[in-house]
Design a protein around this motif. Structure first.
Motif, mmCIF file in Angstrom:
data_model
loop_
_atom_site.group_PDB
_atom_site.id
_atom_site.type_symbol
_atom_site.label_atom_id
_atom_site.label_comp_id
_atom_site.label_asym_id
_atom_site.label_seq_id
_atom_site.Cartn_x
_atom_site.Cartn_y
_atom_site.Cartn_z
ATOM 1 N N VAL A 182 0.867 -1.178 0.000
ATOM 2 C CA VAL A 182 0.000 0.000 0.000
ATOM 3 C C VAL A 182 0.904 1.228 0.000
ATOM 4 O O VAL A 182 1.731 1.394 0.907
ATOM 5 C CB VAL A 182 -0.934 0.022 1.229
ATOM 6 C CG1 VAL A 182 -1.799 1.275 1.207
ATOM 7 C CG2 VAL A 182 -1.796 -1.237 1.275
ATOM 8 N N TYR A 183 0.766 2.069 -1.006
ATOM 9 C CA TYR A 183 1.604 3.261 -1.129
ATOM 10 C C TYR A 183 0.790 4.493 -0.735
ATOM 11 O O TYR A 183 -0.313 4.712 -1.243
ATOM 12 C CB TYR A 183 2.124 3.401 -2.557
ATOM 13 C CG TYR A 183 3.105 2.317 -2.918
ATOM 14 C CD1 TYR A 183 4.461 2.477 -2.668
ATOM 15 C CD2 TYR A 183 2.675 1.112 -3.464
ATOM 16 C CE1 TYR A 183 5.364 1.480 -2.974
ATOM 17 C CE2 TYR A 183 3.563 0.098 -3.768
ATOM 18 C CZ TYR A 183 4.906 0.299 -3.513
ATOM 19 O OH TYR A 183 5.803 -0.699 -3.804
ATOM 20 N N THR A 184 1.358 5.284 0.154
ATOM 21 C CA THR A 184 0.703 6.496 0.626
ATOM 22 C C THR A 184 1.624 7.689 0.395
ATOM 23 O O THR A 184 2.798 7.654 0.780
ATOM 24 C CB THR A 184 0.378 6.407 2.129
ATOM 25 O OG1 THR A 184 -0.429 5.247 2.372
ATOM 26 C CG2 THR A 184 -0.366 7.648 2.603
ATOM 27 N N VAL A 185 1.102 8.717 -0.248
ATOM 28 C CA VAL A 185 1.859 9.952 -0.418
ATOM 29 C C VAL A 185 1.603 10.818 0.804
ATOM 30 O O VAL A 185 0.496 11.298 1.019
ATOM 31 C CB VAL A 185 1.465 10.680 -1.714
ATOM 32 C CG1 VAL A 185 2.256 11.981 -1.850
ATOM 33 C CG2 VAL A 185 1.691 9.789 -2.924
ATOM 34 N N GLN A 186 2.634 11.001 1.610
ATOM 35 C CA GLN A 186 2.478 11.764 2.847
ATOM 36 C C GLN A 186 2.524 13.262 2.615
ATOM 37 O O GLN A 186 1.915 14.033 3.362
ATOM 38 C CB GLN A 186 3.576 11.372 3.842
ATOM 39 C CG GLN A 186 3.403 9.986 4.439
ATOM 40 C CD GLN A 186 4.366 9.752 5.586
ATOM 41 O OE1 GLN A 186 5.436 10.354 5.651
ATOM 42 N NE2 GLN A 186 3.996 8.865 6.498
ATOM 43 N N LYS A 187 3.259 13.674 1.600
ATOM 44 C CA LYS A 187 3.414 15.107 1.388
ATOM 45 C C LYS A 187 3.628 15.407 -0.092
ATOM 46 O O LYS A 187 4.569 14.912 -0.706
ATOM 47 C CB LYS A 187 4.612 15.625 2.196
ATOM 48 C CG LYS A 187 4.857 17.122 2.071
ATOM 49 C CD LYS A 187 6.109 17.525 2.832
ATOM 50 C CE LYS A 187 6.385 19.020 2.687
ATOM 51 N NZ LYS A 187 7.656 19.413 3.337
ATOM 52 N N TRP A 188 2.730 16.211 -0.658
ATOM 53 C CA TRP A 188 2.910 16.726 -2.014
ATOM 54 C C TRP A 188 3.566 18.093 -1.903
ATOM 55 O O TRP A 188 3.032 18.987 -1.242
ATOM 56 C CB TRP A 188 1.574 16.840 -2.730
ATOM 57 C CG TRP A 188 0.855 15.546 -2.966
ATOM 58 C CD1 TRP A 188 -0.165 15.027 -2.232
ATOM 59 C CD2 TRP A 188 1.091 14.617 -4.023
ATOM 60 N NE1 TRP A 188 -0.583 13.828 -2.756
ATOM 61 C CE2 TRP A 188 0.166 13.551 -3.860
ATOM 62 C CE3 TRP A 188 1.991 14.574 -5.094
ATOM 63 C CZ2 TRP A 188 0.126 12.458 -4.727
ATOM 64 C CZ3 TRP A 188 1.944 13.492 -5.956
ATOM 65 C CH2 TRP A 188 1.020 12.452 -5.774
ATOM 66 N N ASN A 189 4.691 18.287 -2.534
ATOM 67 C CA ASN A 189 5.456 19.516 -2.331
ATOM 68 C C ASN A 189 5.113 20.642 -3.294
ATOM 69 O O ASN A 189 5.607 21.771 -3.118
ATOM 70 C CB ASN A 189 6.949 19.216 -2.422
ATOM 71 C CG ASN A 189 7.457 18.497 -1.183
ATOM 72 O OD1 ASN A 189 7.043 18.804 -0.066
ATOM 73 N ND2 ASN A 189 8.342 17.532 -1.380
ATOM 74 N N TYR A 190 4.279 20.408 -4.300
ATOM 75 C CA TYR A 190 3.974 21.453 -5.280
ATOM 76 C C TYR A 190 2.470 21.604 -5.484
ATOM 77 O O TYR A 190 2.000 21.898 -6.578
ATOM 78 C CB TYR A 190 4.693 21.158 -6.604
ATOM 79 C CG TYR A 190 6.194 21.202 -6.433
ATOM 80 C CD1 TYR A 190 6.891 22.408 -6.515
ATOM 81 C CD2 TYR A 190 6.908 20.055 -6.110
ATOM 82 C CE1 TYR A 190 8.259 22.463 -6.306
ATOM 83 C CE2 TYR A 190 8.279 20.099 -5.902
ATOM 84 C CZ TYR A 190 8.944 21.306 -5.997
ATOM 85 O OH TYR A 190 10.303 21.359 -5.781
ATOM 86 N N SER A 192 -1.702 20.211 -4.604
ATOM 87 C CA SER A 192 -2.477 18.978 -4.658
ATOM 88 C C SER A 192 -2.603 18.482 -6.092
ATOM 89 O O SER A 192 -2.861 19.277 -7.012
ATOM 90 C CB SER A 192 -3.877 19.197 -4.077
ATOM 91 O OG SER A 192 -3.790 19.568 -2.714
ATOM 92 N N PRO A 193 -2.436 17.177 -6.315
ATOM 93 C CA PRO A 193 -2.682 16.617 -7.647
ATOM 94 C C PRO A 193 -4.183 16.535 -7.916
ATOM 95 O O PRO A 193 -5.005 16.879 -7.053
ATOM 96 C CB PRO A 193 -2.068 15.226 -7.553
ATOM 97 C CG PRO A 193 -2.264 14.845 -6.115
ATOM 98 C CD PRO A 193 -2.095 16.130 -5.338
ATOM 99 N N SER A 194 -4.540 16.075 -9.075
ATOM 100 C CA SER A 194 -5.946 15.877 -9.408
ATOM 101 C C SER A 194 -6.608 14.938 -8.401
ATOM 102 O O SER A 194 -6.001 13.964 -7.943
ATOM 103 C CB SER A 194 -6.068 15.276 -10.814
ATOM 104 O OG SER A 194 -7.389 14.828 -11.054
ATOM 105 N N GLN A 195 -7.850 15.226 -8.056
ATOM 106 C CA GLN A 195 -8.589 14.353 -7.152
ATOM 107 C C GLN A 195 -8.854 12.989 -7.786
ATOM 108 O O GLN A 195 -9.121 12.019 -7.073
ATOM 109 C CB GLN A 195 -9.906 15.005 -6.746
ATOM 110 C CG GLN A 195 -9.734 16.223 -5.860
ATOM 111 C CD GLN A 195 -11.053 16.786 -5.372
ATOM 112 O OE1 GLN A 195 -12.126 16.429 -5.862
ATOM 113 N NE2 GLN A 195 -10.980 17.686 -4.389
ATOM 114 N N ALA A 196 -8.762 12.918 -9.108
ATOM 115 C CA ALA A 196 -8.984 11.656 -9.814
ATOM 116 C C ALA A 196 -7.675 10.928 -10.113
ATOM 117 O O ALA A 196 -7.635 10.028 -10.956
ATOM 118 C CB ALA A 196 -9.735 11.922 -11.117
#
Length: 469
Positions: A182-190, A192-196
Protein backbone atom coordinates in the motif's frame (compact mmCIF):
# COMPACT_ATOMS: atom_id res chain seq x y z
CA UNK A 1 -2.03 -19.24 -18.57
CA UNK A 2 -4.30 -21.53 -20.54
CA UNK A 3 -7.61 -22.84 -19.21
CA UNK A 4 -8.16 -25.41 -21.93
CA UNK A 5 -7.69 -29.09 -21.19
CA UNK A 6 -4.23 -30.38 -21.95
CA UNK A 7 -4.09 -33.45 -24.18
CA UNK A 8 -0.72 -35.11 -24.59
CA UNK A 9 -0.63 -36.80 -27.97
CA UNK A 10 3.08 -37.18 -28.59
CA UNK A 11 6.38 -36.72 -26.82
CA UNK A 12 9.33 -36.73 -29.17
CA UNK A 13 12.96 -36.13 -28.36
CA UNK A 14 14.73 -34.08 -31.03
CA UNK A 15 18.33 -33.32 -31.69
CA UNK A 16 17.80 -29.60 -31.03
CA UNK A 17 17.13 -29.99 -27.33
CA UNK A 18 13.40 -29.61 -27.77
CA UNK A 19 10.53 -32.00 -27.11
CA UNK A 20 7.38 -31.51 -29.12
CA UNK A 21 3.96 -31.68 -27.52
CA UNK A 22 0.72 -31.54 -29.45
CA UNK A 23 -2.27 -29.94 -27.76
CA UNK A 24 -5.85 -29.80 -29.01
CA UNK A 25 -6.33 -26.54 -30.89
CA UNK A 26 -2.72 -25.35 -30.93
CA UNK A 27 0.88 -26.42 -31.09
CA UNK A 28 3.20 -26.21 -28.12
CA UNK A 29 6.71 -27.30 -27.31
CA UNK A 30 8.89 -28.20 -24.38
CA UNK A 31 12.37 -26.75 -24.60
CA UNK A 32 14.95 -29.03 -22.99
CA UNK A 33 18.10 -27.32 -24.23
CA UNK A 34 20.24 -24.66 -22.57
CA UNK A 35 20.54 -22.02 -25.32
CA UNK A 36 17.67 -19.70 -24.29
CA UNK A 37 18.73 -17.11 -26.85
CA UNK A 38 19.94 -19.37 -29.62
CA UNK A 39 23.43 -18.41 -30.79
CA UNK A 40 23.29 -15.26 -28.66
CA UNK A 41 23.09 -17.16 -25.35
CA UNK A 42 25.57 -16.28 -22.59
CA UNK A 43 26.80 -19.21 -20.49
CA UNK A 44 27.25 -17.18 -17.33
CA UNK A 45 25.90 -18.10 -13.92
CA UNK A 46 27.60 -15.68 -11.52
CA UNK A 47 26.92 -12.16 -10.33
CA UNK A 48 27.13 -10.80 -13.89
CA UNK A 49 24.92 -13.46 -15.47
CA UNK A 50 22.54 -10.79 -16.84
CA UNK A 51 25.29 -8.48 -18.11
CA UNK A 52 26.98 -10.36 -20.97
CA UNK A 53 27.00 -9.15 -24.57
CA UNK A 54 25.46 -11.44 -27.17
CA UNK A 55 27.73 -14.45 -27.54
CA UNK A 56 27.84 -13.96 -31.32
CA UNK A 57 28.31 -10.17 -31.23
CA UNK A 58 30.62 -8.94 -33.99
CA UNK A 59 33.56 -6.62 -33.42
CA UNK A 60 31.92 -3.41 -34.69
CA UNK A 61 28.79 -3.84 -32.60
CA UNK A 62 30.87 -4.95 -29.62
CA UNK A 63 32.64 -1.58 -29.63
CA UNK A 64 29.31 0.26 -29.69
CA UNK A 65 27.97 -2.11 -27.00
CA UNK A 66 30.88 -1.15 -24.76
CA UNK A 67 30.28 2.58 -25.27
CA UNK A 68 26.57 2.12 -24.62
CA UNK A 69 27.40 0.16 -21.49
CA UNK A 70 29.43 3.10 -20.17
CA UNK A 71 26.51 5.46 -20.82
CA UNK A 72 24.09 3.04 -19.16
CA UNK A 73 26.26 2.97 -16.02
CA UNK A 74 27.18 6.66 -16.03
CA UNK A 75 26.19 8.79 -13.02
CA UNK A 76 24.82 11.99 -14.54
CA UNK A 77 25.36 15.34 -12.82
CA UNK A 78 23.61 18.69 -12.75
CA UNK A 79 24.41 21.28 -15.40
CA UNK A 80 26.72 22.99 -15.83
CA UNK A 81 29.15 20.18 -15.15
CA UNK A 82 32.83 19.71 -15.85
CA UNK A 83 32.00 16.81 -18.19
CA UNK A 84 29.64 18.48 -20.66
CA UNK A 85 28.69 15.19 -22.25
CA UNK A 86 27.40 13.88 -18.90
CA UNK A 87 25.53 16.82 -17.38
CA UNK A 88 21.88 17.82 -17.37
CA UNK A 89 20.47 15.64 -14.57
CA UNK A 90 17.01 16.62 -13.32
CA UNK A 91 15.83 19.03 -12.12
CA UNK A 92 13.50 16.28 -10.87
CA UNK A 93 14.74 12.72 -11.10
CA UNK A 94 14.41 9.18 -9.85
CA UNK A 95 18.02 8.04 -10.15
CA UNK A 96 21.39 9.24 -11.47
CA UNK A 97 22.04 6.36 -13.86
CA UNK A 98 20.20 3.62 -15.74
CA UNK A 99 22.05 1.00 -13.72
CA UNK A 100 20.83 2.50 -10.44
CA UNK A 101 17.43 1.00 -11.24
CA UNK A 102 18.60 -1.95 -13.39
CA UNK A 103 21.50 -3.09 -11.21
CA UNK A 104 23.78 -5.40 -13.22
CA UNK A 105 21.06 -5.29 -15.91
CA UNK A 106 18.70 -7.08 -13.53
CA UNK A 107 15.47 -6.45 -11.67
CA UNK A 108 14.62 -3.77 -9.14
CA UNK A 109 12.77 -4.19 -5.85
CA UNK A 110 10.50 -2.16 -3.57
CA UNK A 111 12.17 0.23 -1.11
CA UNK A 112 12.92 -0.94 2.41
CA UNK A 113 11.28 0.87 5.31
CA UNK A 114 12.49 4.46 5.39
CA UNK A 115 14.22 4.27 1.99
CA UNK A 116 13.59 6.66 -0.89
CA UNK A 117 12.38 4.81 -3.98
CA UNK A 118 15.07 3.99 -6.52
CA UNK A 119 14.30 0.85 -8.51
CA UNK A 120 10.54 1.22 -7.98
CA UNK A 121 8.62 4.13 -9.48
CA UNK A 122 5.05 5.43 -9.39
CA UNK A 123 3.28 6.11 -12.69
CA UNK A 124 0.65 8.86 -12.51
CA UNK A 125 -2.35 9.64 -14.68
CA UNK A 126 -5.92 10.91 -14.63
CA UNK A 127 -8.99 9.49 -16.42
CA UNK A 128 -9.09 9.99 -20.16
CA UNK A 129 -6.65 9.61 -23.04
CA UNK A 130 -4.05 11.81 -24.64
CA UNK A 131 -4.35 12.80 -28.30
CA UNK A 132 -2.22 9.73 -29.09
CA UNK A 133 -4.39 7.34 -27.07
CA UNK A 134 -2.10 7.01 -24.06
CA UNK A 135 -2.63 7.97 -20.41
CA UNK A 136 -3.27 11.59 -19.47
CA UNK A 137 -0.59 12.88 -17.09
CA UNK A 138 -1.52 14.65 -13.88
CA UNK A 139 -1.58 18.41 -14.56
CA UNK A 140 0.69 19.18 -11.58
CA UNK A 141 3.07 16.21 -11.37
CA UNK A 142 3.07 14.77 -14.88
CA UNK A 143 3.22 11.07 -15.71
CA UNK A 144 5.75 9.85 -13.13
CA UNK A 145 6.54 10.86 -9.58
CA UNK A 146 10.07 12.12 -8.92
CA UNK A 147 11.31 11.29 -5.40
CA UNK A 148 14.55 13.29 -5.84
CA UNK A 149 15.48 16.81 -6.96
CA UNK A 150 18.53 19.00 -7.47
CA UNK A 151 19.73 21.21 -4.58
CA UNK A 152 17.34 24.10 -4.01
CA UNK A 153 14.27 22.09 -5.00
CA UNK A 154 12.06 19.77 -3.01
CA UNK A 155 11.33 16.34 -4.51
CA UNK A 156 7.82 16.15 -5.89
CA UNK A 157 6.51 14.12 -2.96
CA UNK A 158 7.32 11.90 0.00
CA UNK A 159 6.00 8.35 -0.35
CA UNK A 160 5.62 5.65 2.29
CA UNK A 161 5.02 1.97 1.55
CA UNK A 162 3.29 -0.41 3.96
CA UNK A 163 2.38 -4.08 3.51
CA UNK A 164 -0.86 -5.84 4.33
CA UNK A 165 -0.86 -9.56 5.13
CA UNK A 166 -3.17 -11.76 3.07
CA UNK A 167 -3.20 -15.32 4.49
CA UNK A 168 -4.23 -18.38 2.52
CA UNK A 169 -4.07 -22.16 2.49
CA UNK A 170 -3.24 -24.77 -0.15
CA UNK A 171 -5.80 -27.56 -0.65
CA UNK A 172 -3.45 -29.91 1.24
CA UNK A 173 -3.58 -27.63 4.29
CA UNK A 174 -0.21 -25.88 3.81
CA UNK A 175 -0.54 -22.25 4.93
CA UNK A 176 0.96 -19.20 3.23
CA UNK A 177 0.90 -15.42 3.66
CA UNK A 178 1.03 -12.94 0.78
CA UNK A 179 2.08 -9.31 1.15
CA UNK A 180 -0.01 -6.61 -0.53
CA UNK A 181 1.79 -3.25 -0.78
CA UNK A 182 0.00 0.00 0.00
CA UNK A 183 1.60 3.26 -1.13
CA UNK A 184 0.70 6.50 0.63
CA UNK A 185 1.86 9.95 -0.42
CA UNK A 186 2.48 11.76 2.85
CA UNK A 187 3.41 15.11 1.39
CA UNK A 188 2.91 16.73 -2.01
CA UNK A 189 5.46 19.52 -2.33
CA UNK A 190 3.97 21.45 -5.28
CA UNK A 191 0.28 21.53 -4.50
CA UNK A 192 -2.48 18.98 -4.66
CA UNK A 193 -2.68 16.62 -7.65
CA UNK A 194 -5.95 15.88 -9.41
CA UNK A 195 -8.59 14.35 -7.15
CA UNK A 196 -8.98 11.66 -9.81
CA UNK A 197 -5.27 10.73 -9.70
CA UNK A 198 -4.40 7.12 -10.53
CA UNK A 199 -1.12 5.68 -9.23
CA UNK A 200 0.62 2.52 -10.45
CA UNK A 201 3.82 1.21 -8.83
CA UNK A 202 6.34 -0.47 -11.17
CA UNK A 203 9.70 -2.07 -10.37
CA UNK A 204 12.50 -1.85 -12.91
CA UNK A 205 12.52 -5.02 -15.05
CA UNK A 206 15.62 -6.88 -16.19
CA UNK A 207 16.98 -5.61 -19.51
CA UNK A 208 18.73 -8.66 -20.99
CA UNK A 209 17.34 -10.36 -24.10
CA UNK A 210 15.25 -7.36 -25.15
CA UNK A 211 16.81 -7.08 -28.59
CA UNK A 212 15.68 -10.61 -29.38
CA UNK A 213 12.10 -9.79 -28.34
CA UNK A 214 12.21 -6.68 -30.53
CA UNK A 215 13.35 -8.86 -33.46
CA UNK A 216 10.36 -11.23 -33.31
CA UNK A 217 8.12 -10.57 -36.31
CA UNK A 218 4.88 -8.81 -35.40
CA UNK A 219 2.80 -11.36 -37.30
CA UNK A 220 4.09 -14.16 -35.04
CA UNK A 221 2.94 -12.31 -31.95
CA UNK A 222 -0.44 -11.38 -33.40
CA UNK A 223 -1.00 -14.99 -34.44
CA UNK A 224 -1.24 -15.86 -30.73
CA UNK A 225 -3.79 -13.17 -29.94
CA UNK A 226 -7.42 -14.10 -29.26
CA UNK A 227 -8.93 -10.84 -28.00
CA UNK A 228 -12.52 -12.09 -28.14
CA UNK A 229 -11.70 -15.58 -26.81
CA UNK A 230 -13.17 -17.14 -29.95
CA UNK A 231 -11.94 -20.60 -28.93
CA UNK A 232 -13.71 -20.33 -25.57
CA UNK A 233 -10.71 -21.36 -23.50
CA UNK A 234 -10.88 -18.35 -21.15
CA UNK A 235 -7.67 -16.78 -22.49
CA UNK A 236 -7.79 -13.59 -24.54
CA UNK A 237 -4.24 -12.48 -25.25
CA UNK A 238 -4.59 -8.94 -26.60
CA UNK A 239 -1.97 -6.82 -28.33
CA UNK A 240 -1.39 -3.29 -27.08
CA UNK A 241 -1.24 -0.61 -29.77
CA UNK A 242 0.88 2.34 -28.67
CA UNK A 243 2.06 5.61 -30.17
CA UNK A 244 5.36 5.44 -32.02
CA UNK A 245 6.73 9.00 -32.42
CA UNK A 246 9.22 7.95 -35.09
CA UNK A 247 6.53 6.60 -37.42
CA UNK A 248 3.76 8.95 -36.24
CA UNK A 249 1.44 5.98 -35.97
CA UNK A 250 0.29 3.27 -33.60
CA UNK A 251 2.62 0.28 -33.36
CA UNK A 252 2.60 -3.02 -31.53
CA UNK A 253 3.66 -2.53 -27.91
CA UNK A 254 6.27 -5.01 -26.67
CA UNK A 255 8.06 -3.42 -23.71
CA UNK A 256 7.04 -2.28 -20.26
CA UNK A 257 4.73 -3.98 -17.77
CA UNK A 258 1.69 -3.14 -19.90
CA UNK A 259 3.47 -3.39 -23.28
CA UNK A 260 3.14 0.38 -23.55
CA UNK A 261 6.27 1.01 -25.64
CA UNK A 262 6.94 -0.19 -29.18
CA UNK A 263 10.73 0.03 -29.53
CA UNK A 264 13.84 -0.09 -27.37
CA UNK A 265 14.93 3.27 -28.75
CA UNK A 266 11.72 4.85 -27.48
CA UNK A 267 12.00 2.93 -24.21
CA UNK A 268 15.52 4.29 -23.70
CA UNK A 269 14.48 7.86 -24.45
CA UNK A 270 11.44 7.70 -22.16
CA UNK A 271 13.48 6.23 -19.29
CA UNK A 272 16.17 8.90 -19.67
CA UNK A 273 13.57 11.66 -19.45
CA UNK A 274 11.27 10.28 -16.77
CA UNK A 275 13.89 8.64 -14.55
CA UNK A 276 16.77 11.12 -14.86
CA UNK A 277 15.34 14.28 -16.41
CA UNK A 278 17.53 13.93 -19.51
CA UNK A 279 16.22 15.17 -22.84
CA UNK A 280 16.92 13.40 -26.14
CA UNK A 281 15.85 13.63 -29.80
CA UNK A 282 12.76 11.52 -28.99
CA UNK A 283 11.91 13.32 -25.75
CA UNK A 284 13.06 16.90 -26.09
CA UNK A 285 10.81 18.58 -23.48
CA UNK A 286 11.97 18.75 -19.85
CA UNK A 287 10.05 16.56 -17.42
CA UNK A 288 8.72 19.27 -15.09
CA UNK A 289 5.27 20.79 -15.50
CA UNK A 290 4.22 24.48 -15.71
CA UNK A 291 3.07 24.23 -12.08
CA UNK A 292 6.63 23.47 -10.95
CA UNK A 293 7.78 26.97 -11.84
CA UNK A 294 11.06 27.02 -9.91
CA UNK A 295 12.36 24.01 -11.86
CA UNK A 296 12.52 26.08 -15.04
CA UNK A 297 15.46 28.15 -13.76
CA UNK A 298 17.82 25.16 -13.81
CA UNK A 299 20.02 25.07 -16.93
CA UNK A 300 20.05 22.26 -19.45
CA UNK A 301 23.16 20.21 -20.06
CA UNK A 302 24.89 19.14 -23.25
CA UNK A 303 27.61 20.59 -25.39
CA UNK A 304 25.56 23.13 -27.30
CA UNK A 305 22.68 25.41 -26.40
CA UNK A 306 19.40 23.83 -27.46
CA UNK A 307 20.97 20.43 -28.06
CA UNK A 308 19.39 17.51 -26.20
CA UNK A 309 21.34 16.31 -23.18
CA UNK A 310 21.46 12.85 -24.73
CA UNK A 311 22.49 13.29 -28.35
CA UNK A 312 21.39 11.20 -31.30
CA UNK A 313 24.67 9.27 -31.22
CA UNK A 314 24.39 8.61 -27.48
CA UNK A 315 20.77 7.46 -27.78
CA UNK A 316 21.79 5.05 -30.54
CA UNK A 317 24.63 3.68 -28.41
CA UNK A 318 22.43 3.17 -25.35
CA UNK A 319 19.80 1.49 -27.53
CA UNK A 320 22.34 -0.81 -29.14
CA UNK A 321 23.67 -1.74 -25.71
CA UNK A 322 20.20 -2.73 -24.50
CA UNK A 323 19.55 -4.61 -27.74
CA UNK A 324 22.72 -6.65 -27.40
CA UNK A 325 22.60 -7.93 -23.81
CA UNK A 326 22.40 -11.72 -23.94
CA UNK A 327 19.91 -13.90 -22.10
CA UNK A 328 21.60 -16.41 -19.78
CA UNK A 329 21.63 -20.12 -20.54
CA UNK A 330 19.37 -22.55 -18.74
CA UNK A 331 20.79 -24.71 -15.98
CA UNK A 332 19.92 -28.29 -14.97
CA UNK A 333 17.67 -28.75 -17.98
CA UNK A 334 18.08 -32.55 -17.94
CA UNK A 335 17.50 -32.98 -14.20
CA UNK A 336 14.60 -35.42 -13.79
CA UNK A 337 12.76 -33.22 -11.28
CA UNK A 338 13.19 -30.20 -13.56
CA UNK A 339 11.86 -32.12 -16.56
CA UNK A 340 8.86 -33.39 -14.62
CA UNK A 341 8.17 -29.87 -13.38
CA UNK A 342 8.38 -28.63 -16.95
CA UNK A 343 5.80 -31.15 -18.13
CA UNK A 344 3.54 -30.15 -15.27
CA UNK A 345 4.01 -26.46 -16.19
CA UNK A 346 2.78 -27.23 -19.69
CA UNK A 347 0.15 -29.68 -18.46
CA UNK A 348 -1.68 -27.22 -16.21
CA UNK A 349 -1.69 -24.63 -19.00
CA UNK A 350 0.95 -22.11 -17.92
CA UNK A 351 2.71 -22.24 -21.30
CA UNK A 352 -0.34 -20.87 -23.10
CA UNK A 353 0.75 -17.38 -22.02
CA UNK A 354 4.36 -18.08 -21.06
CA UNK A 355 5.12 -19.38 -24.55
CA UNK A 356 8.41 -21.22 -24.59
CA UNK A 357 9.57 -20.56 -28.15
CA UNK A 358 9.72 -17.83 -30.76
CA UNK A 359 11.96 -17.23 -33.74
CA UNK A 360 13.37 -13.85 -34.68
CA UNK A 361 13.09 -12.24 -38.09
CA UNK A 362 15.62 -10.90 -40.54
CA UNK A 363 15.23 -7.39 -41.93
CA UNK A 364 16.84 -3.98 -42.29
CA UNK A 365 16.01 -3.00 -38.70
CA UNK A 366 17.44 -6.20 -37.17
CA UNK A 367 21.19 -6.41 -36.59
CA UNK A 368 22.66 -9.64 -38.04
CA UNK A 369 23.48 -11.15 -34.65
CA UNK A 370 19.80 -11.06 -33.60
CA UNK A 371 18.38 -12.41 -36.86
CA UNK A 372 17.03 -15.92 -37.42
CA UNK A 373 17.42 -17.14 -33.85
CA UNK A 374 15.27 -19.72 -32.09
CA UNK A 375 14.70 -18.23 -28.66
CA UNK A 376 12.93 -19.38 -25.49
CA UNK A 377 11.73 -16.36 -23.49
CA UNK A 378 8.51 -17.86 -22.03
CA UNK A 379 6.23 -14.97 -22.98
CA UNK A 380 3.69 -14.20 -25.70
CA UNK A 381 4.22 -10.40 -25.40
CA UNK A 382 0.44 -9.99 -25.15
CA UNK A 383 -1.86 -8.47 -22.54
CA UNK A 384 -3.86 -10.70 -20.20
CA UNK A 385 -6.40 -9.94 -17.50
CA UNK A 386 -4.70 -10.99 -14.28
CA UNK A 387 -7.63 -10.32 -11.96
CA UNK A 388 -8.44 -7.75 -9.31
CA UNK A 389 -5.68 -8.89 -6.96
CA UNK A 390 -2.99 -7.50 -9.27
CA UNK A 391 -5.03 -4.67 -10.77
CA UNK A 392 -3.65 -1.14 -10.70
CA UNK A 393 -6.85 0.38 -12.10
CA UNK A 394 -4.80 2.45 -14.56
CA UNK A 395 -5.39 2.05 -18.31
CA UNK A 396 -2.40 2.44 -20.63
CA UNK A 397 -3.30 2.70 -24.34
CA UNK A 398 -5.33 -0.48 -25.01
CA UNK A 399 -4.34 -2.11 -21.70
CA UNK A 400 -7.05 -2.04 -19.05
CA UNK A 401 -6.52 -1.58 -15.33
CA UNK A 402 -6.43 -5.36 -14.81
CA UNK A 403 -4.25 -6.31 -17.79
CA UNK A 404 -0.50 -6.92 -17.83
CA UNK A 405 1.92 -8.13 -20.48
CA UNK A 406 3.12 -11.69 -19.96
CA UNK A 407 6.48 -11.41 -18.23
CA UNK A 408 9.39 -13.28 -19.87
CA UNK A 409 10.66 -16.01 -17.56
CA UNK A 410 14.13 -16.59 -18.99
CA UNK A 411 16.82 -15.92 -16.39
CA UNK A 412 14.28 -16.21 -13.55
CA UNK A 413 16.36 -18.60 -11.48
CA UNK A 414 19.36 -16.26 -11.33
CA UNK A 415 17.74 -13.20 -9.79
CA UNK A 416 19.00 -13.94 -6.26
CA UNK A 417 22.53 -14.55 -7.58
CA UNK A 418 22.57 -11.29 -9.56
CA UNK A 419 20.39 -8.91 -7.57
CA UNK A 420 20.38 -10.43 -4.09
CA UNK A 421 16.60 -10.62 -3.83
CA UNK A 422 13.70 -12.58 -5.32
CA UNK A 423 11.01 -9.91 -5.51
CA UNK A 424 8.71 -10.53 -8.48
CA UNK A 425 5.63 -9.15 -10.31
CA UNK A 426 5.11 -5.61 -11.55
CA UNK A 427 5.49 -3.99 -8.13
CA UNK A 428 7.82 -6.52 -6.54
CA UNK A 429 5.22 -7.66 -4.02
CA UNK A 430 5.93 -11.39 -4.47
CA UNK A 431 8.74 -12.83 -2.34
CA UNK A 432 9.78 -15.58 -4.68
CA UNK A 433 8.24 -17.64 -7.45
CA UNK A 434 5.63 -19.37 -5.31
CA UNK A 435 4.08 -16.09 -4.20
CA UNK A 436 4.13 -14.80 -7.77
CA UNK A 437 2.07 -17.81 -8.87
CA UNK A 438 -0.34 -17.41 -5.95
CA UNK A 439 -1.08 -13.82 -7.03
CA UNK A 440 -2.20 -14.97 -10.50
CA UNK A 441 -5.92 -14.46 -11.09
CA UNK A 442 -8.26 -13.65 -13.96
CA UNK A 443 -7.29 -15.61 -17.04
CA UNK A 444 -4.56 -17.38 -15.08
CA UNK A 445 -6.67 -18.45 -12.12
CA UNK A 446 -7.55 -21.94 -13.36
CA UNK A 447 -3.90 -22.76 -14.01
CA UNK A 448 -2.97 -21.34 -10.61
CA UNK A 449 -5.67 -23.45 -8.96
CA UNK A 450 -4.42 -26.56 -10.76
CA UNK A 451 -0.92 -25.87 -9.51
CA UNK A 452 -2.18 -25.34 -5.96
CA UNK A 453 -4.01 -28.68 -6.12
CA UNK A 454 -0.86 -30.61 -7.04
CA UNK A 455 0.85 -32.66 -4.32
CA UNK A 456 3.55 -30.63 -2.58
CA UNK A 457 6.35 -32.60 -4.27
CA UNK A 458 4.97 -31.77 -7.73
CA UNK A 459 4.43 -28.10 -6.85
CA UNK A 460 8.10 -27.99 -5.88
CA UNK A 461 9.07 -29.65 -9.16
CA UNK A 462 7.31 -26.86 -11.06
CA UNK A 463 9.22 -24.30 -8.98
CA UNK A 464 12.47 -26.16 -9.63
CA UNK A 465 11.79 -26.04 -13.37
CA UNK A 466 11.16 -22.29 -13.22
CA UNK A 467 14.41 -21.80 -11.30
CA UNK A 468 16.24 -23.62 -14.11
CA UNK A 469 15.26 -20.95 -16.66
Amino acid sequence: MKRSAFVLLALLSTGSGQEVLSKRGAGSSIFTGADSGGETTAYATGKRAYASPLANLGEDNRVQHTIGNSLFNENWVAAPGSAKARDGLGPFFHARSCSSCHELDGRGQPPAAGEVMTSLLLRLSIPGQSVYGGPLPDPVYGGQLAPRALPGLEPEAVVVMEEKDIPGTFPDGTAYVLKQPVYTVQKWNYGSPSQALMISPRVAPAVFGLGLLEAVLEEKILRLADPDDTDGDGISGRPNRVWNPETNSLSLGRFGWKANTATLRQQSADAALNDMGLTSPLAAKENHTPGEVHAARYPSGGNKTGEPEITEAMLNQITLYVRTIAPPARRDALDLSVRNGQRLFHGIGCAACHRATFSTGNGPDVIPELADQNIHPYTDLLLHDMGEGLADGRPDFAASGTEWRTTPLWGLGLIITVNGHDRLLHDGRARGIQEAILWHGGEAQLSRDKWMALPKQEREQVLKFLKSL
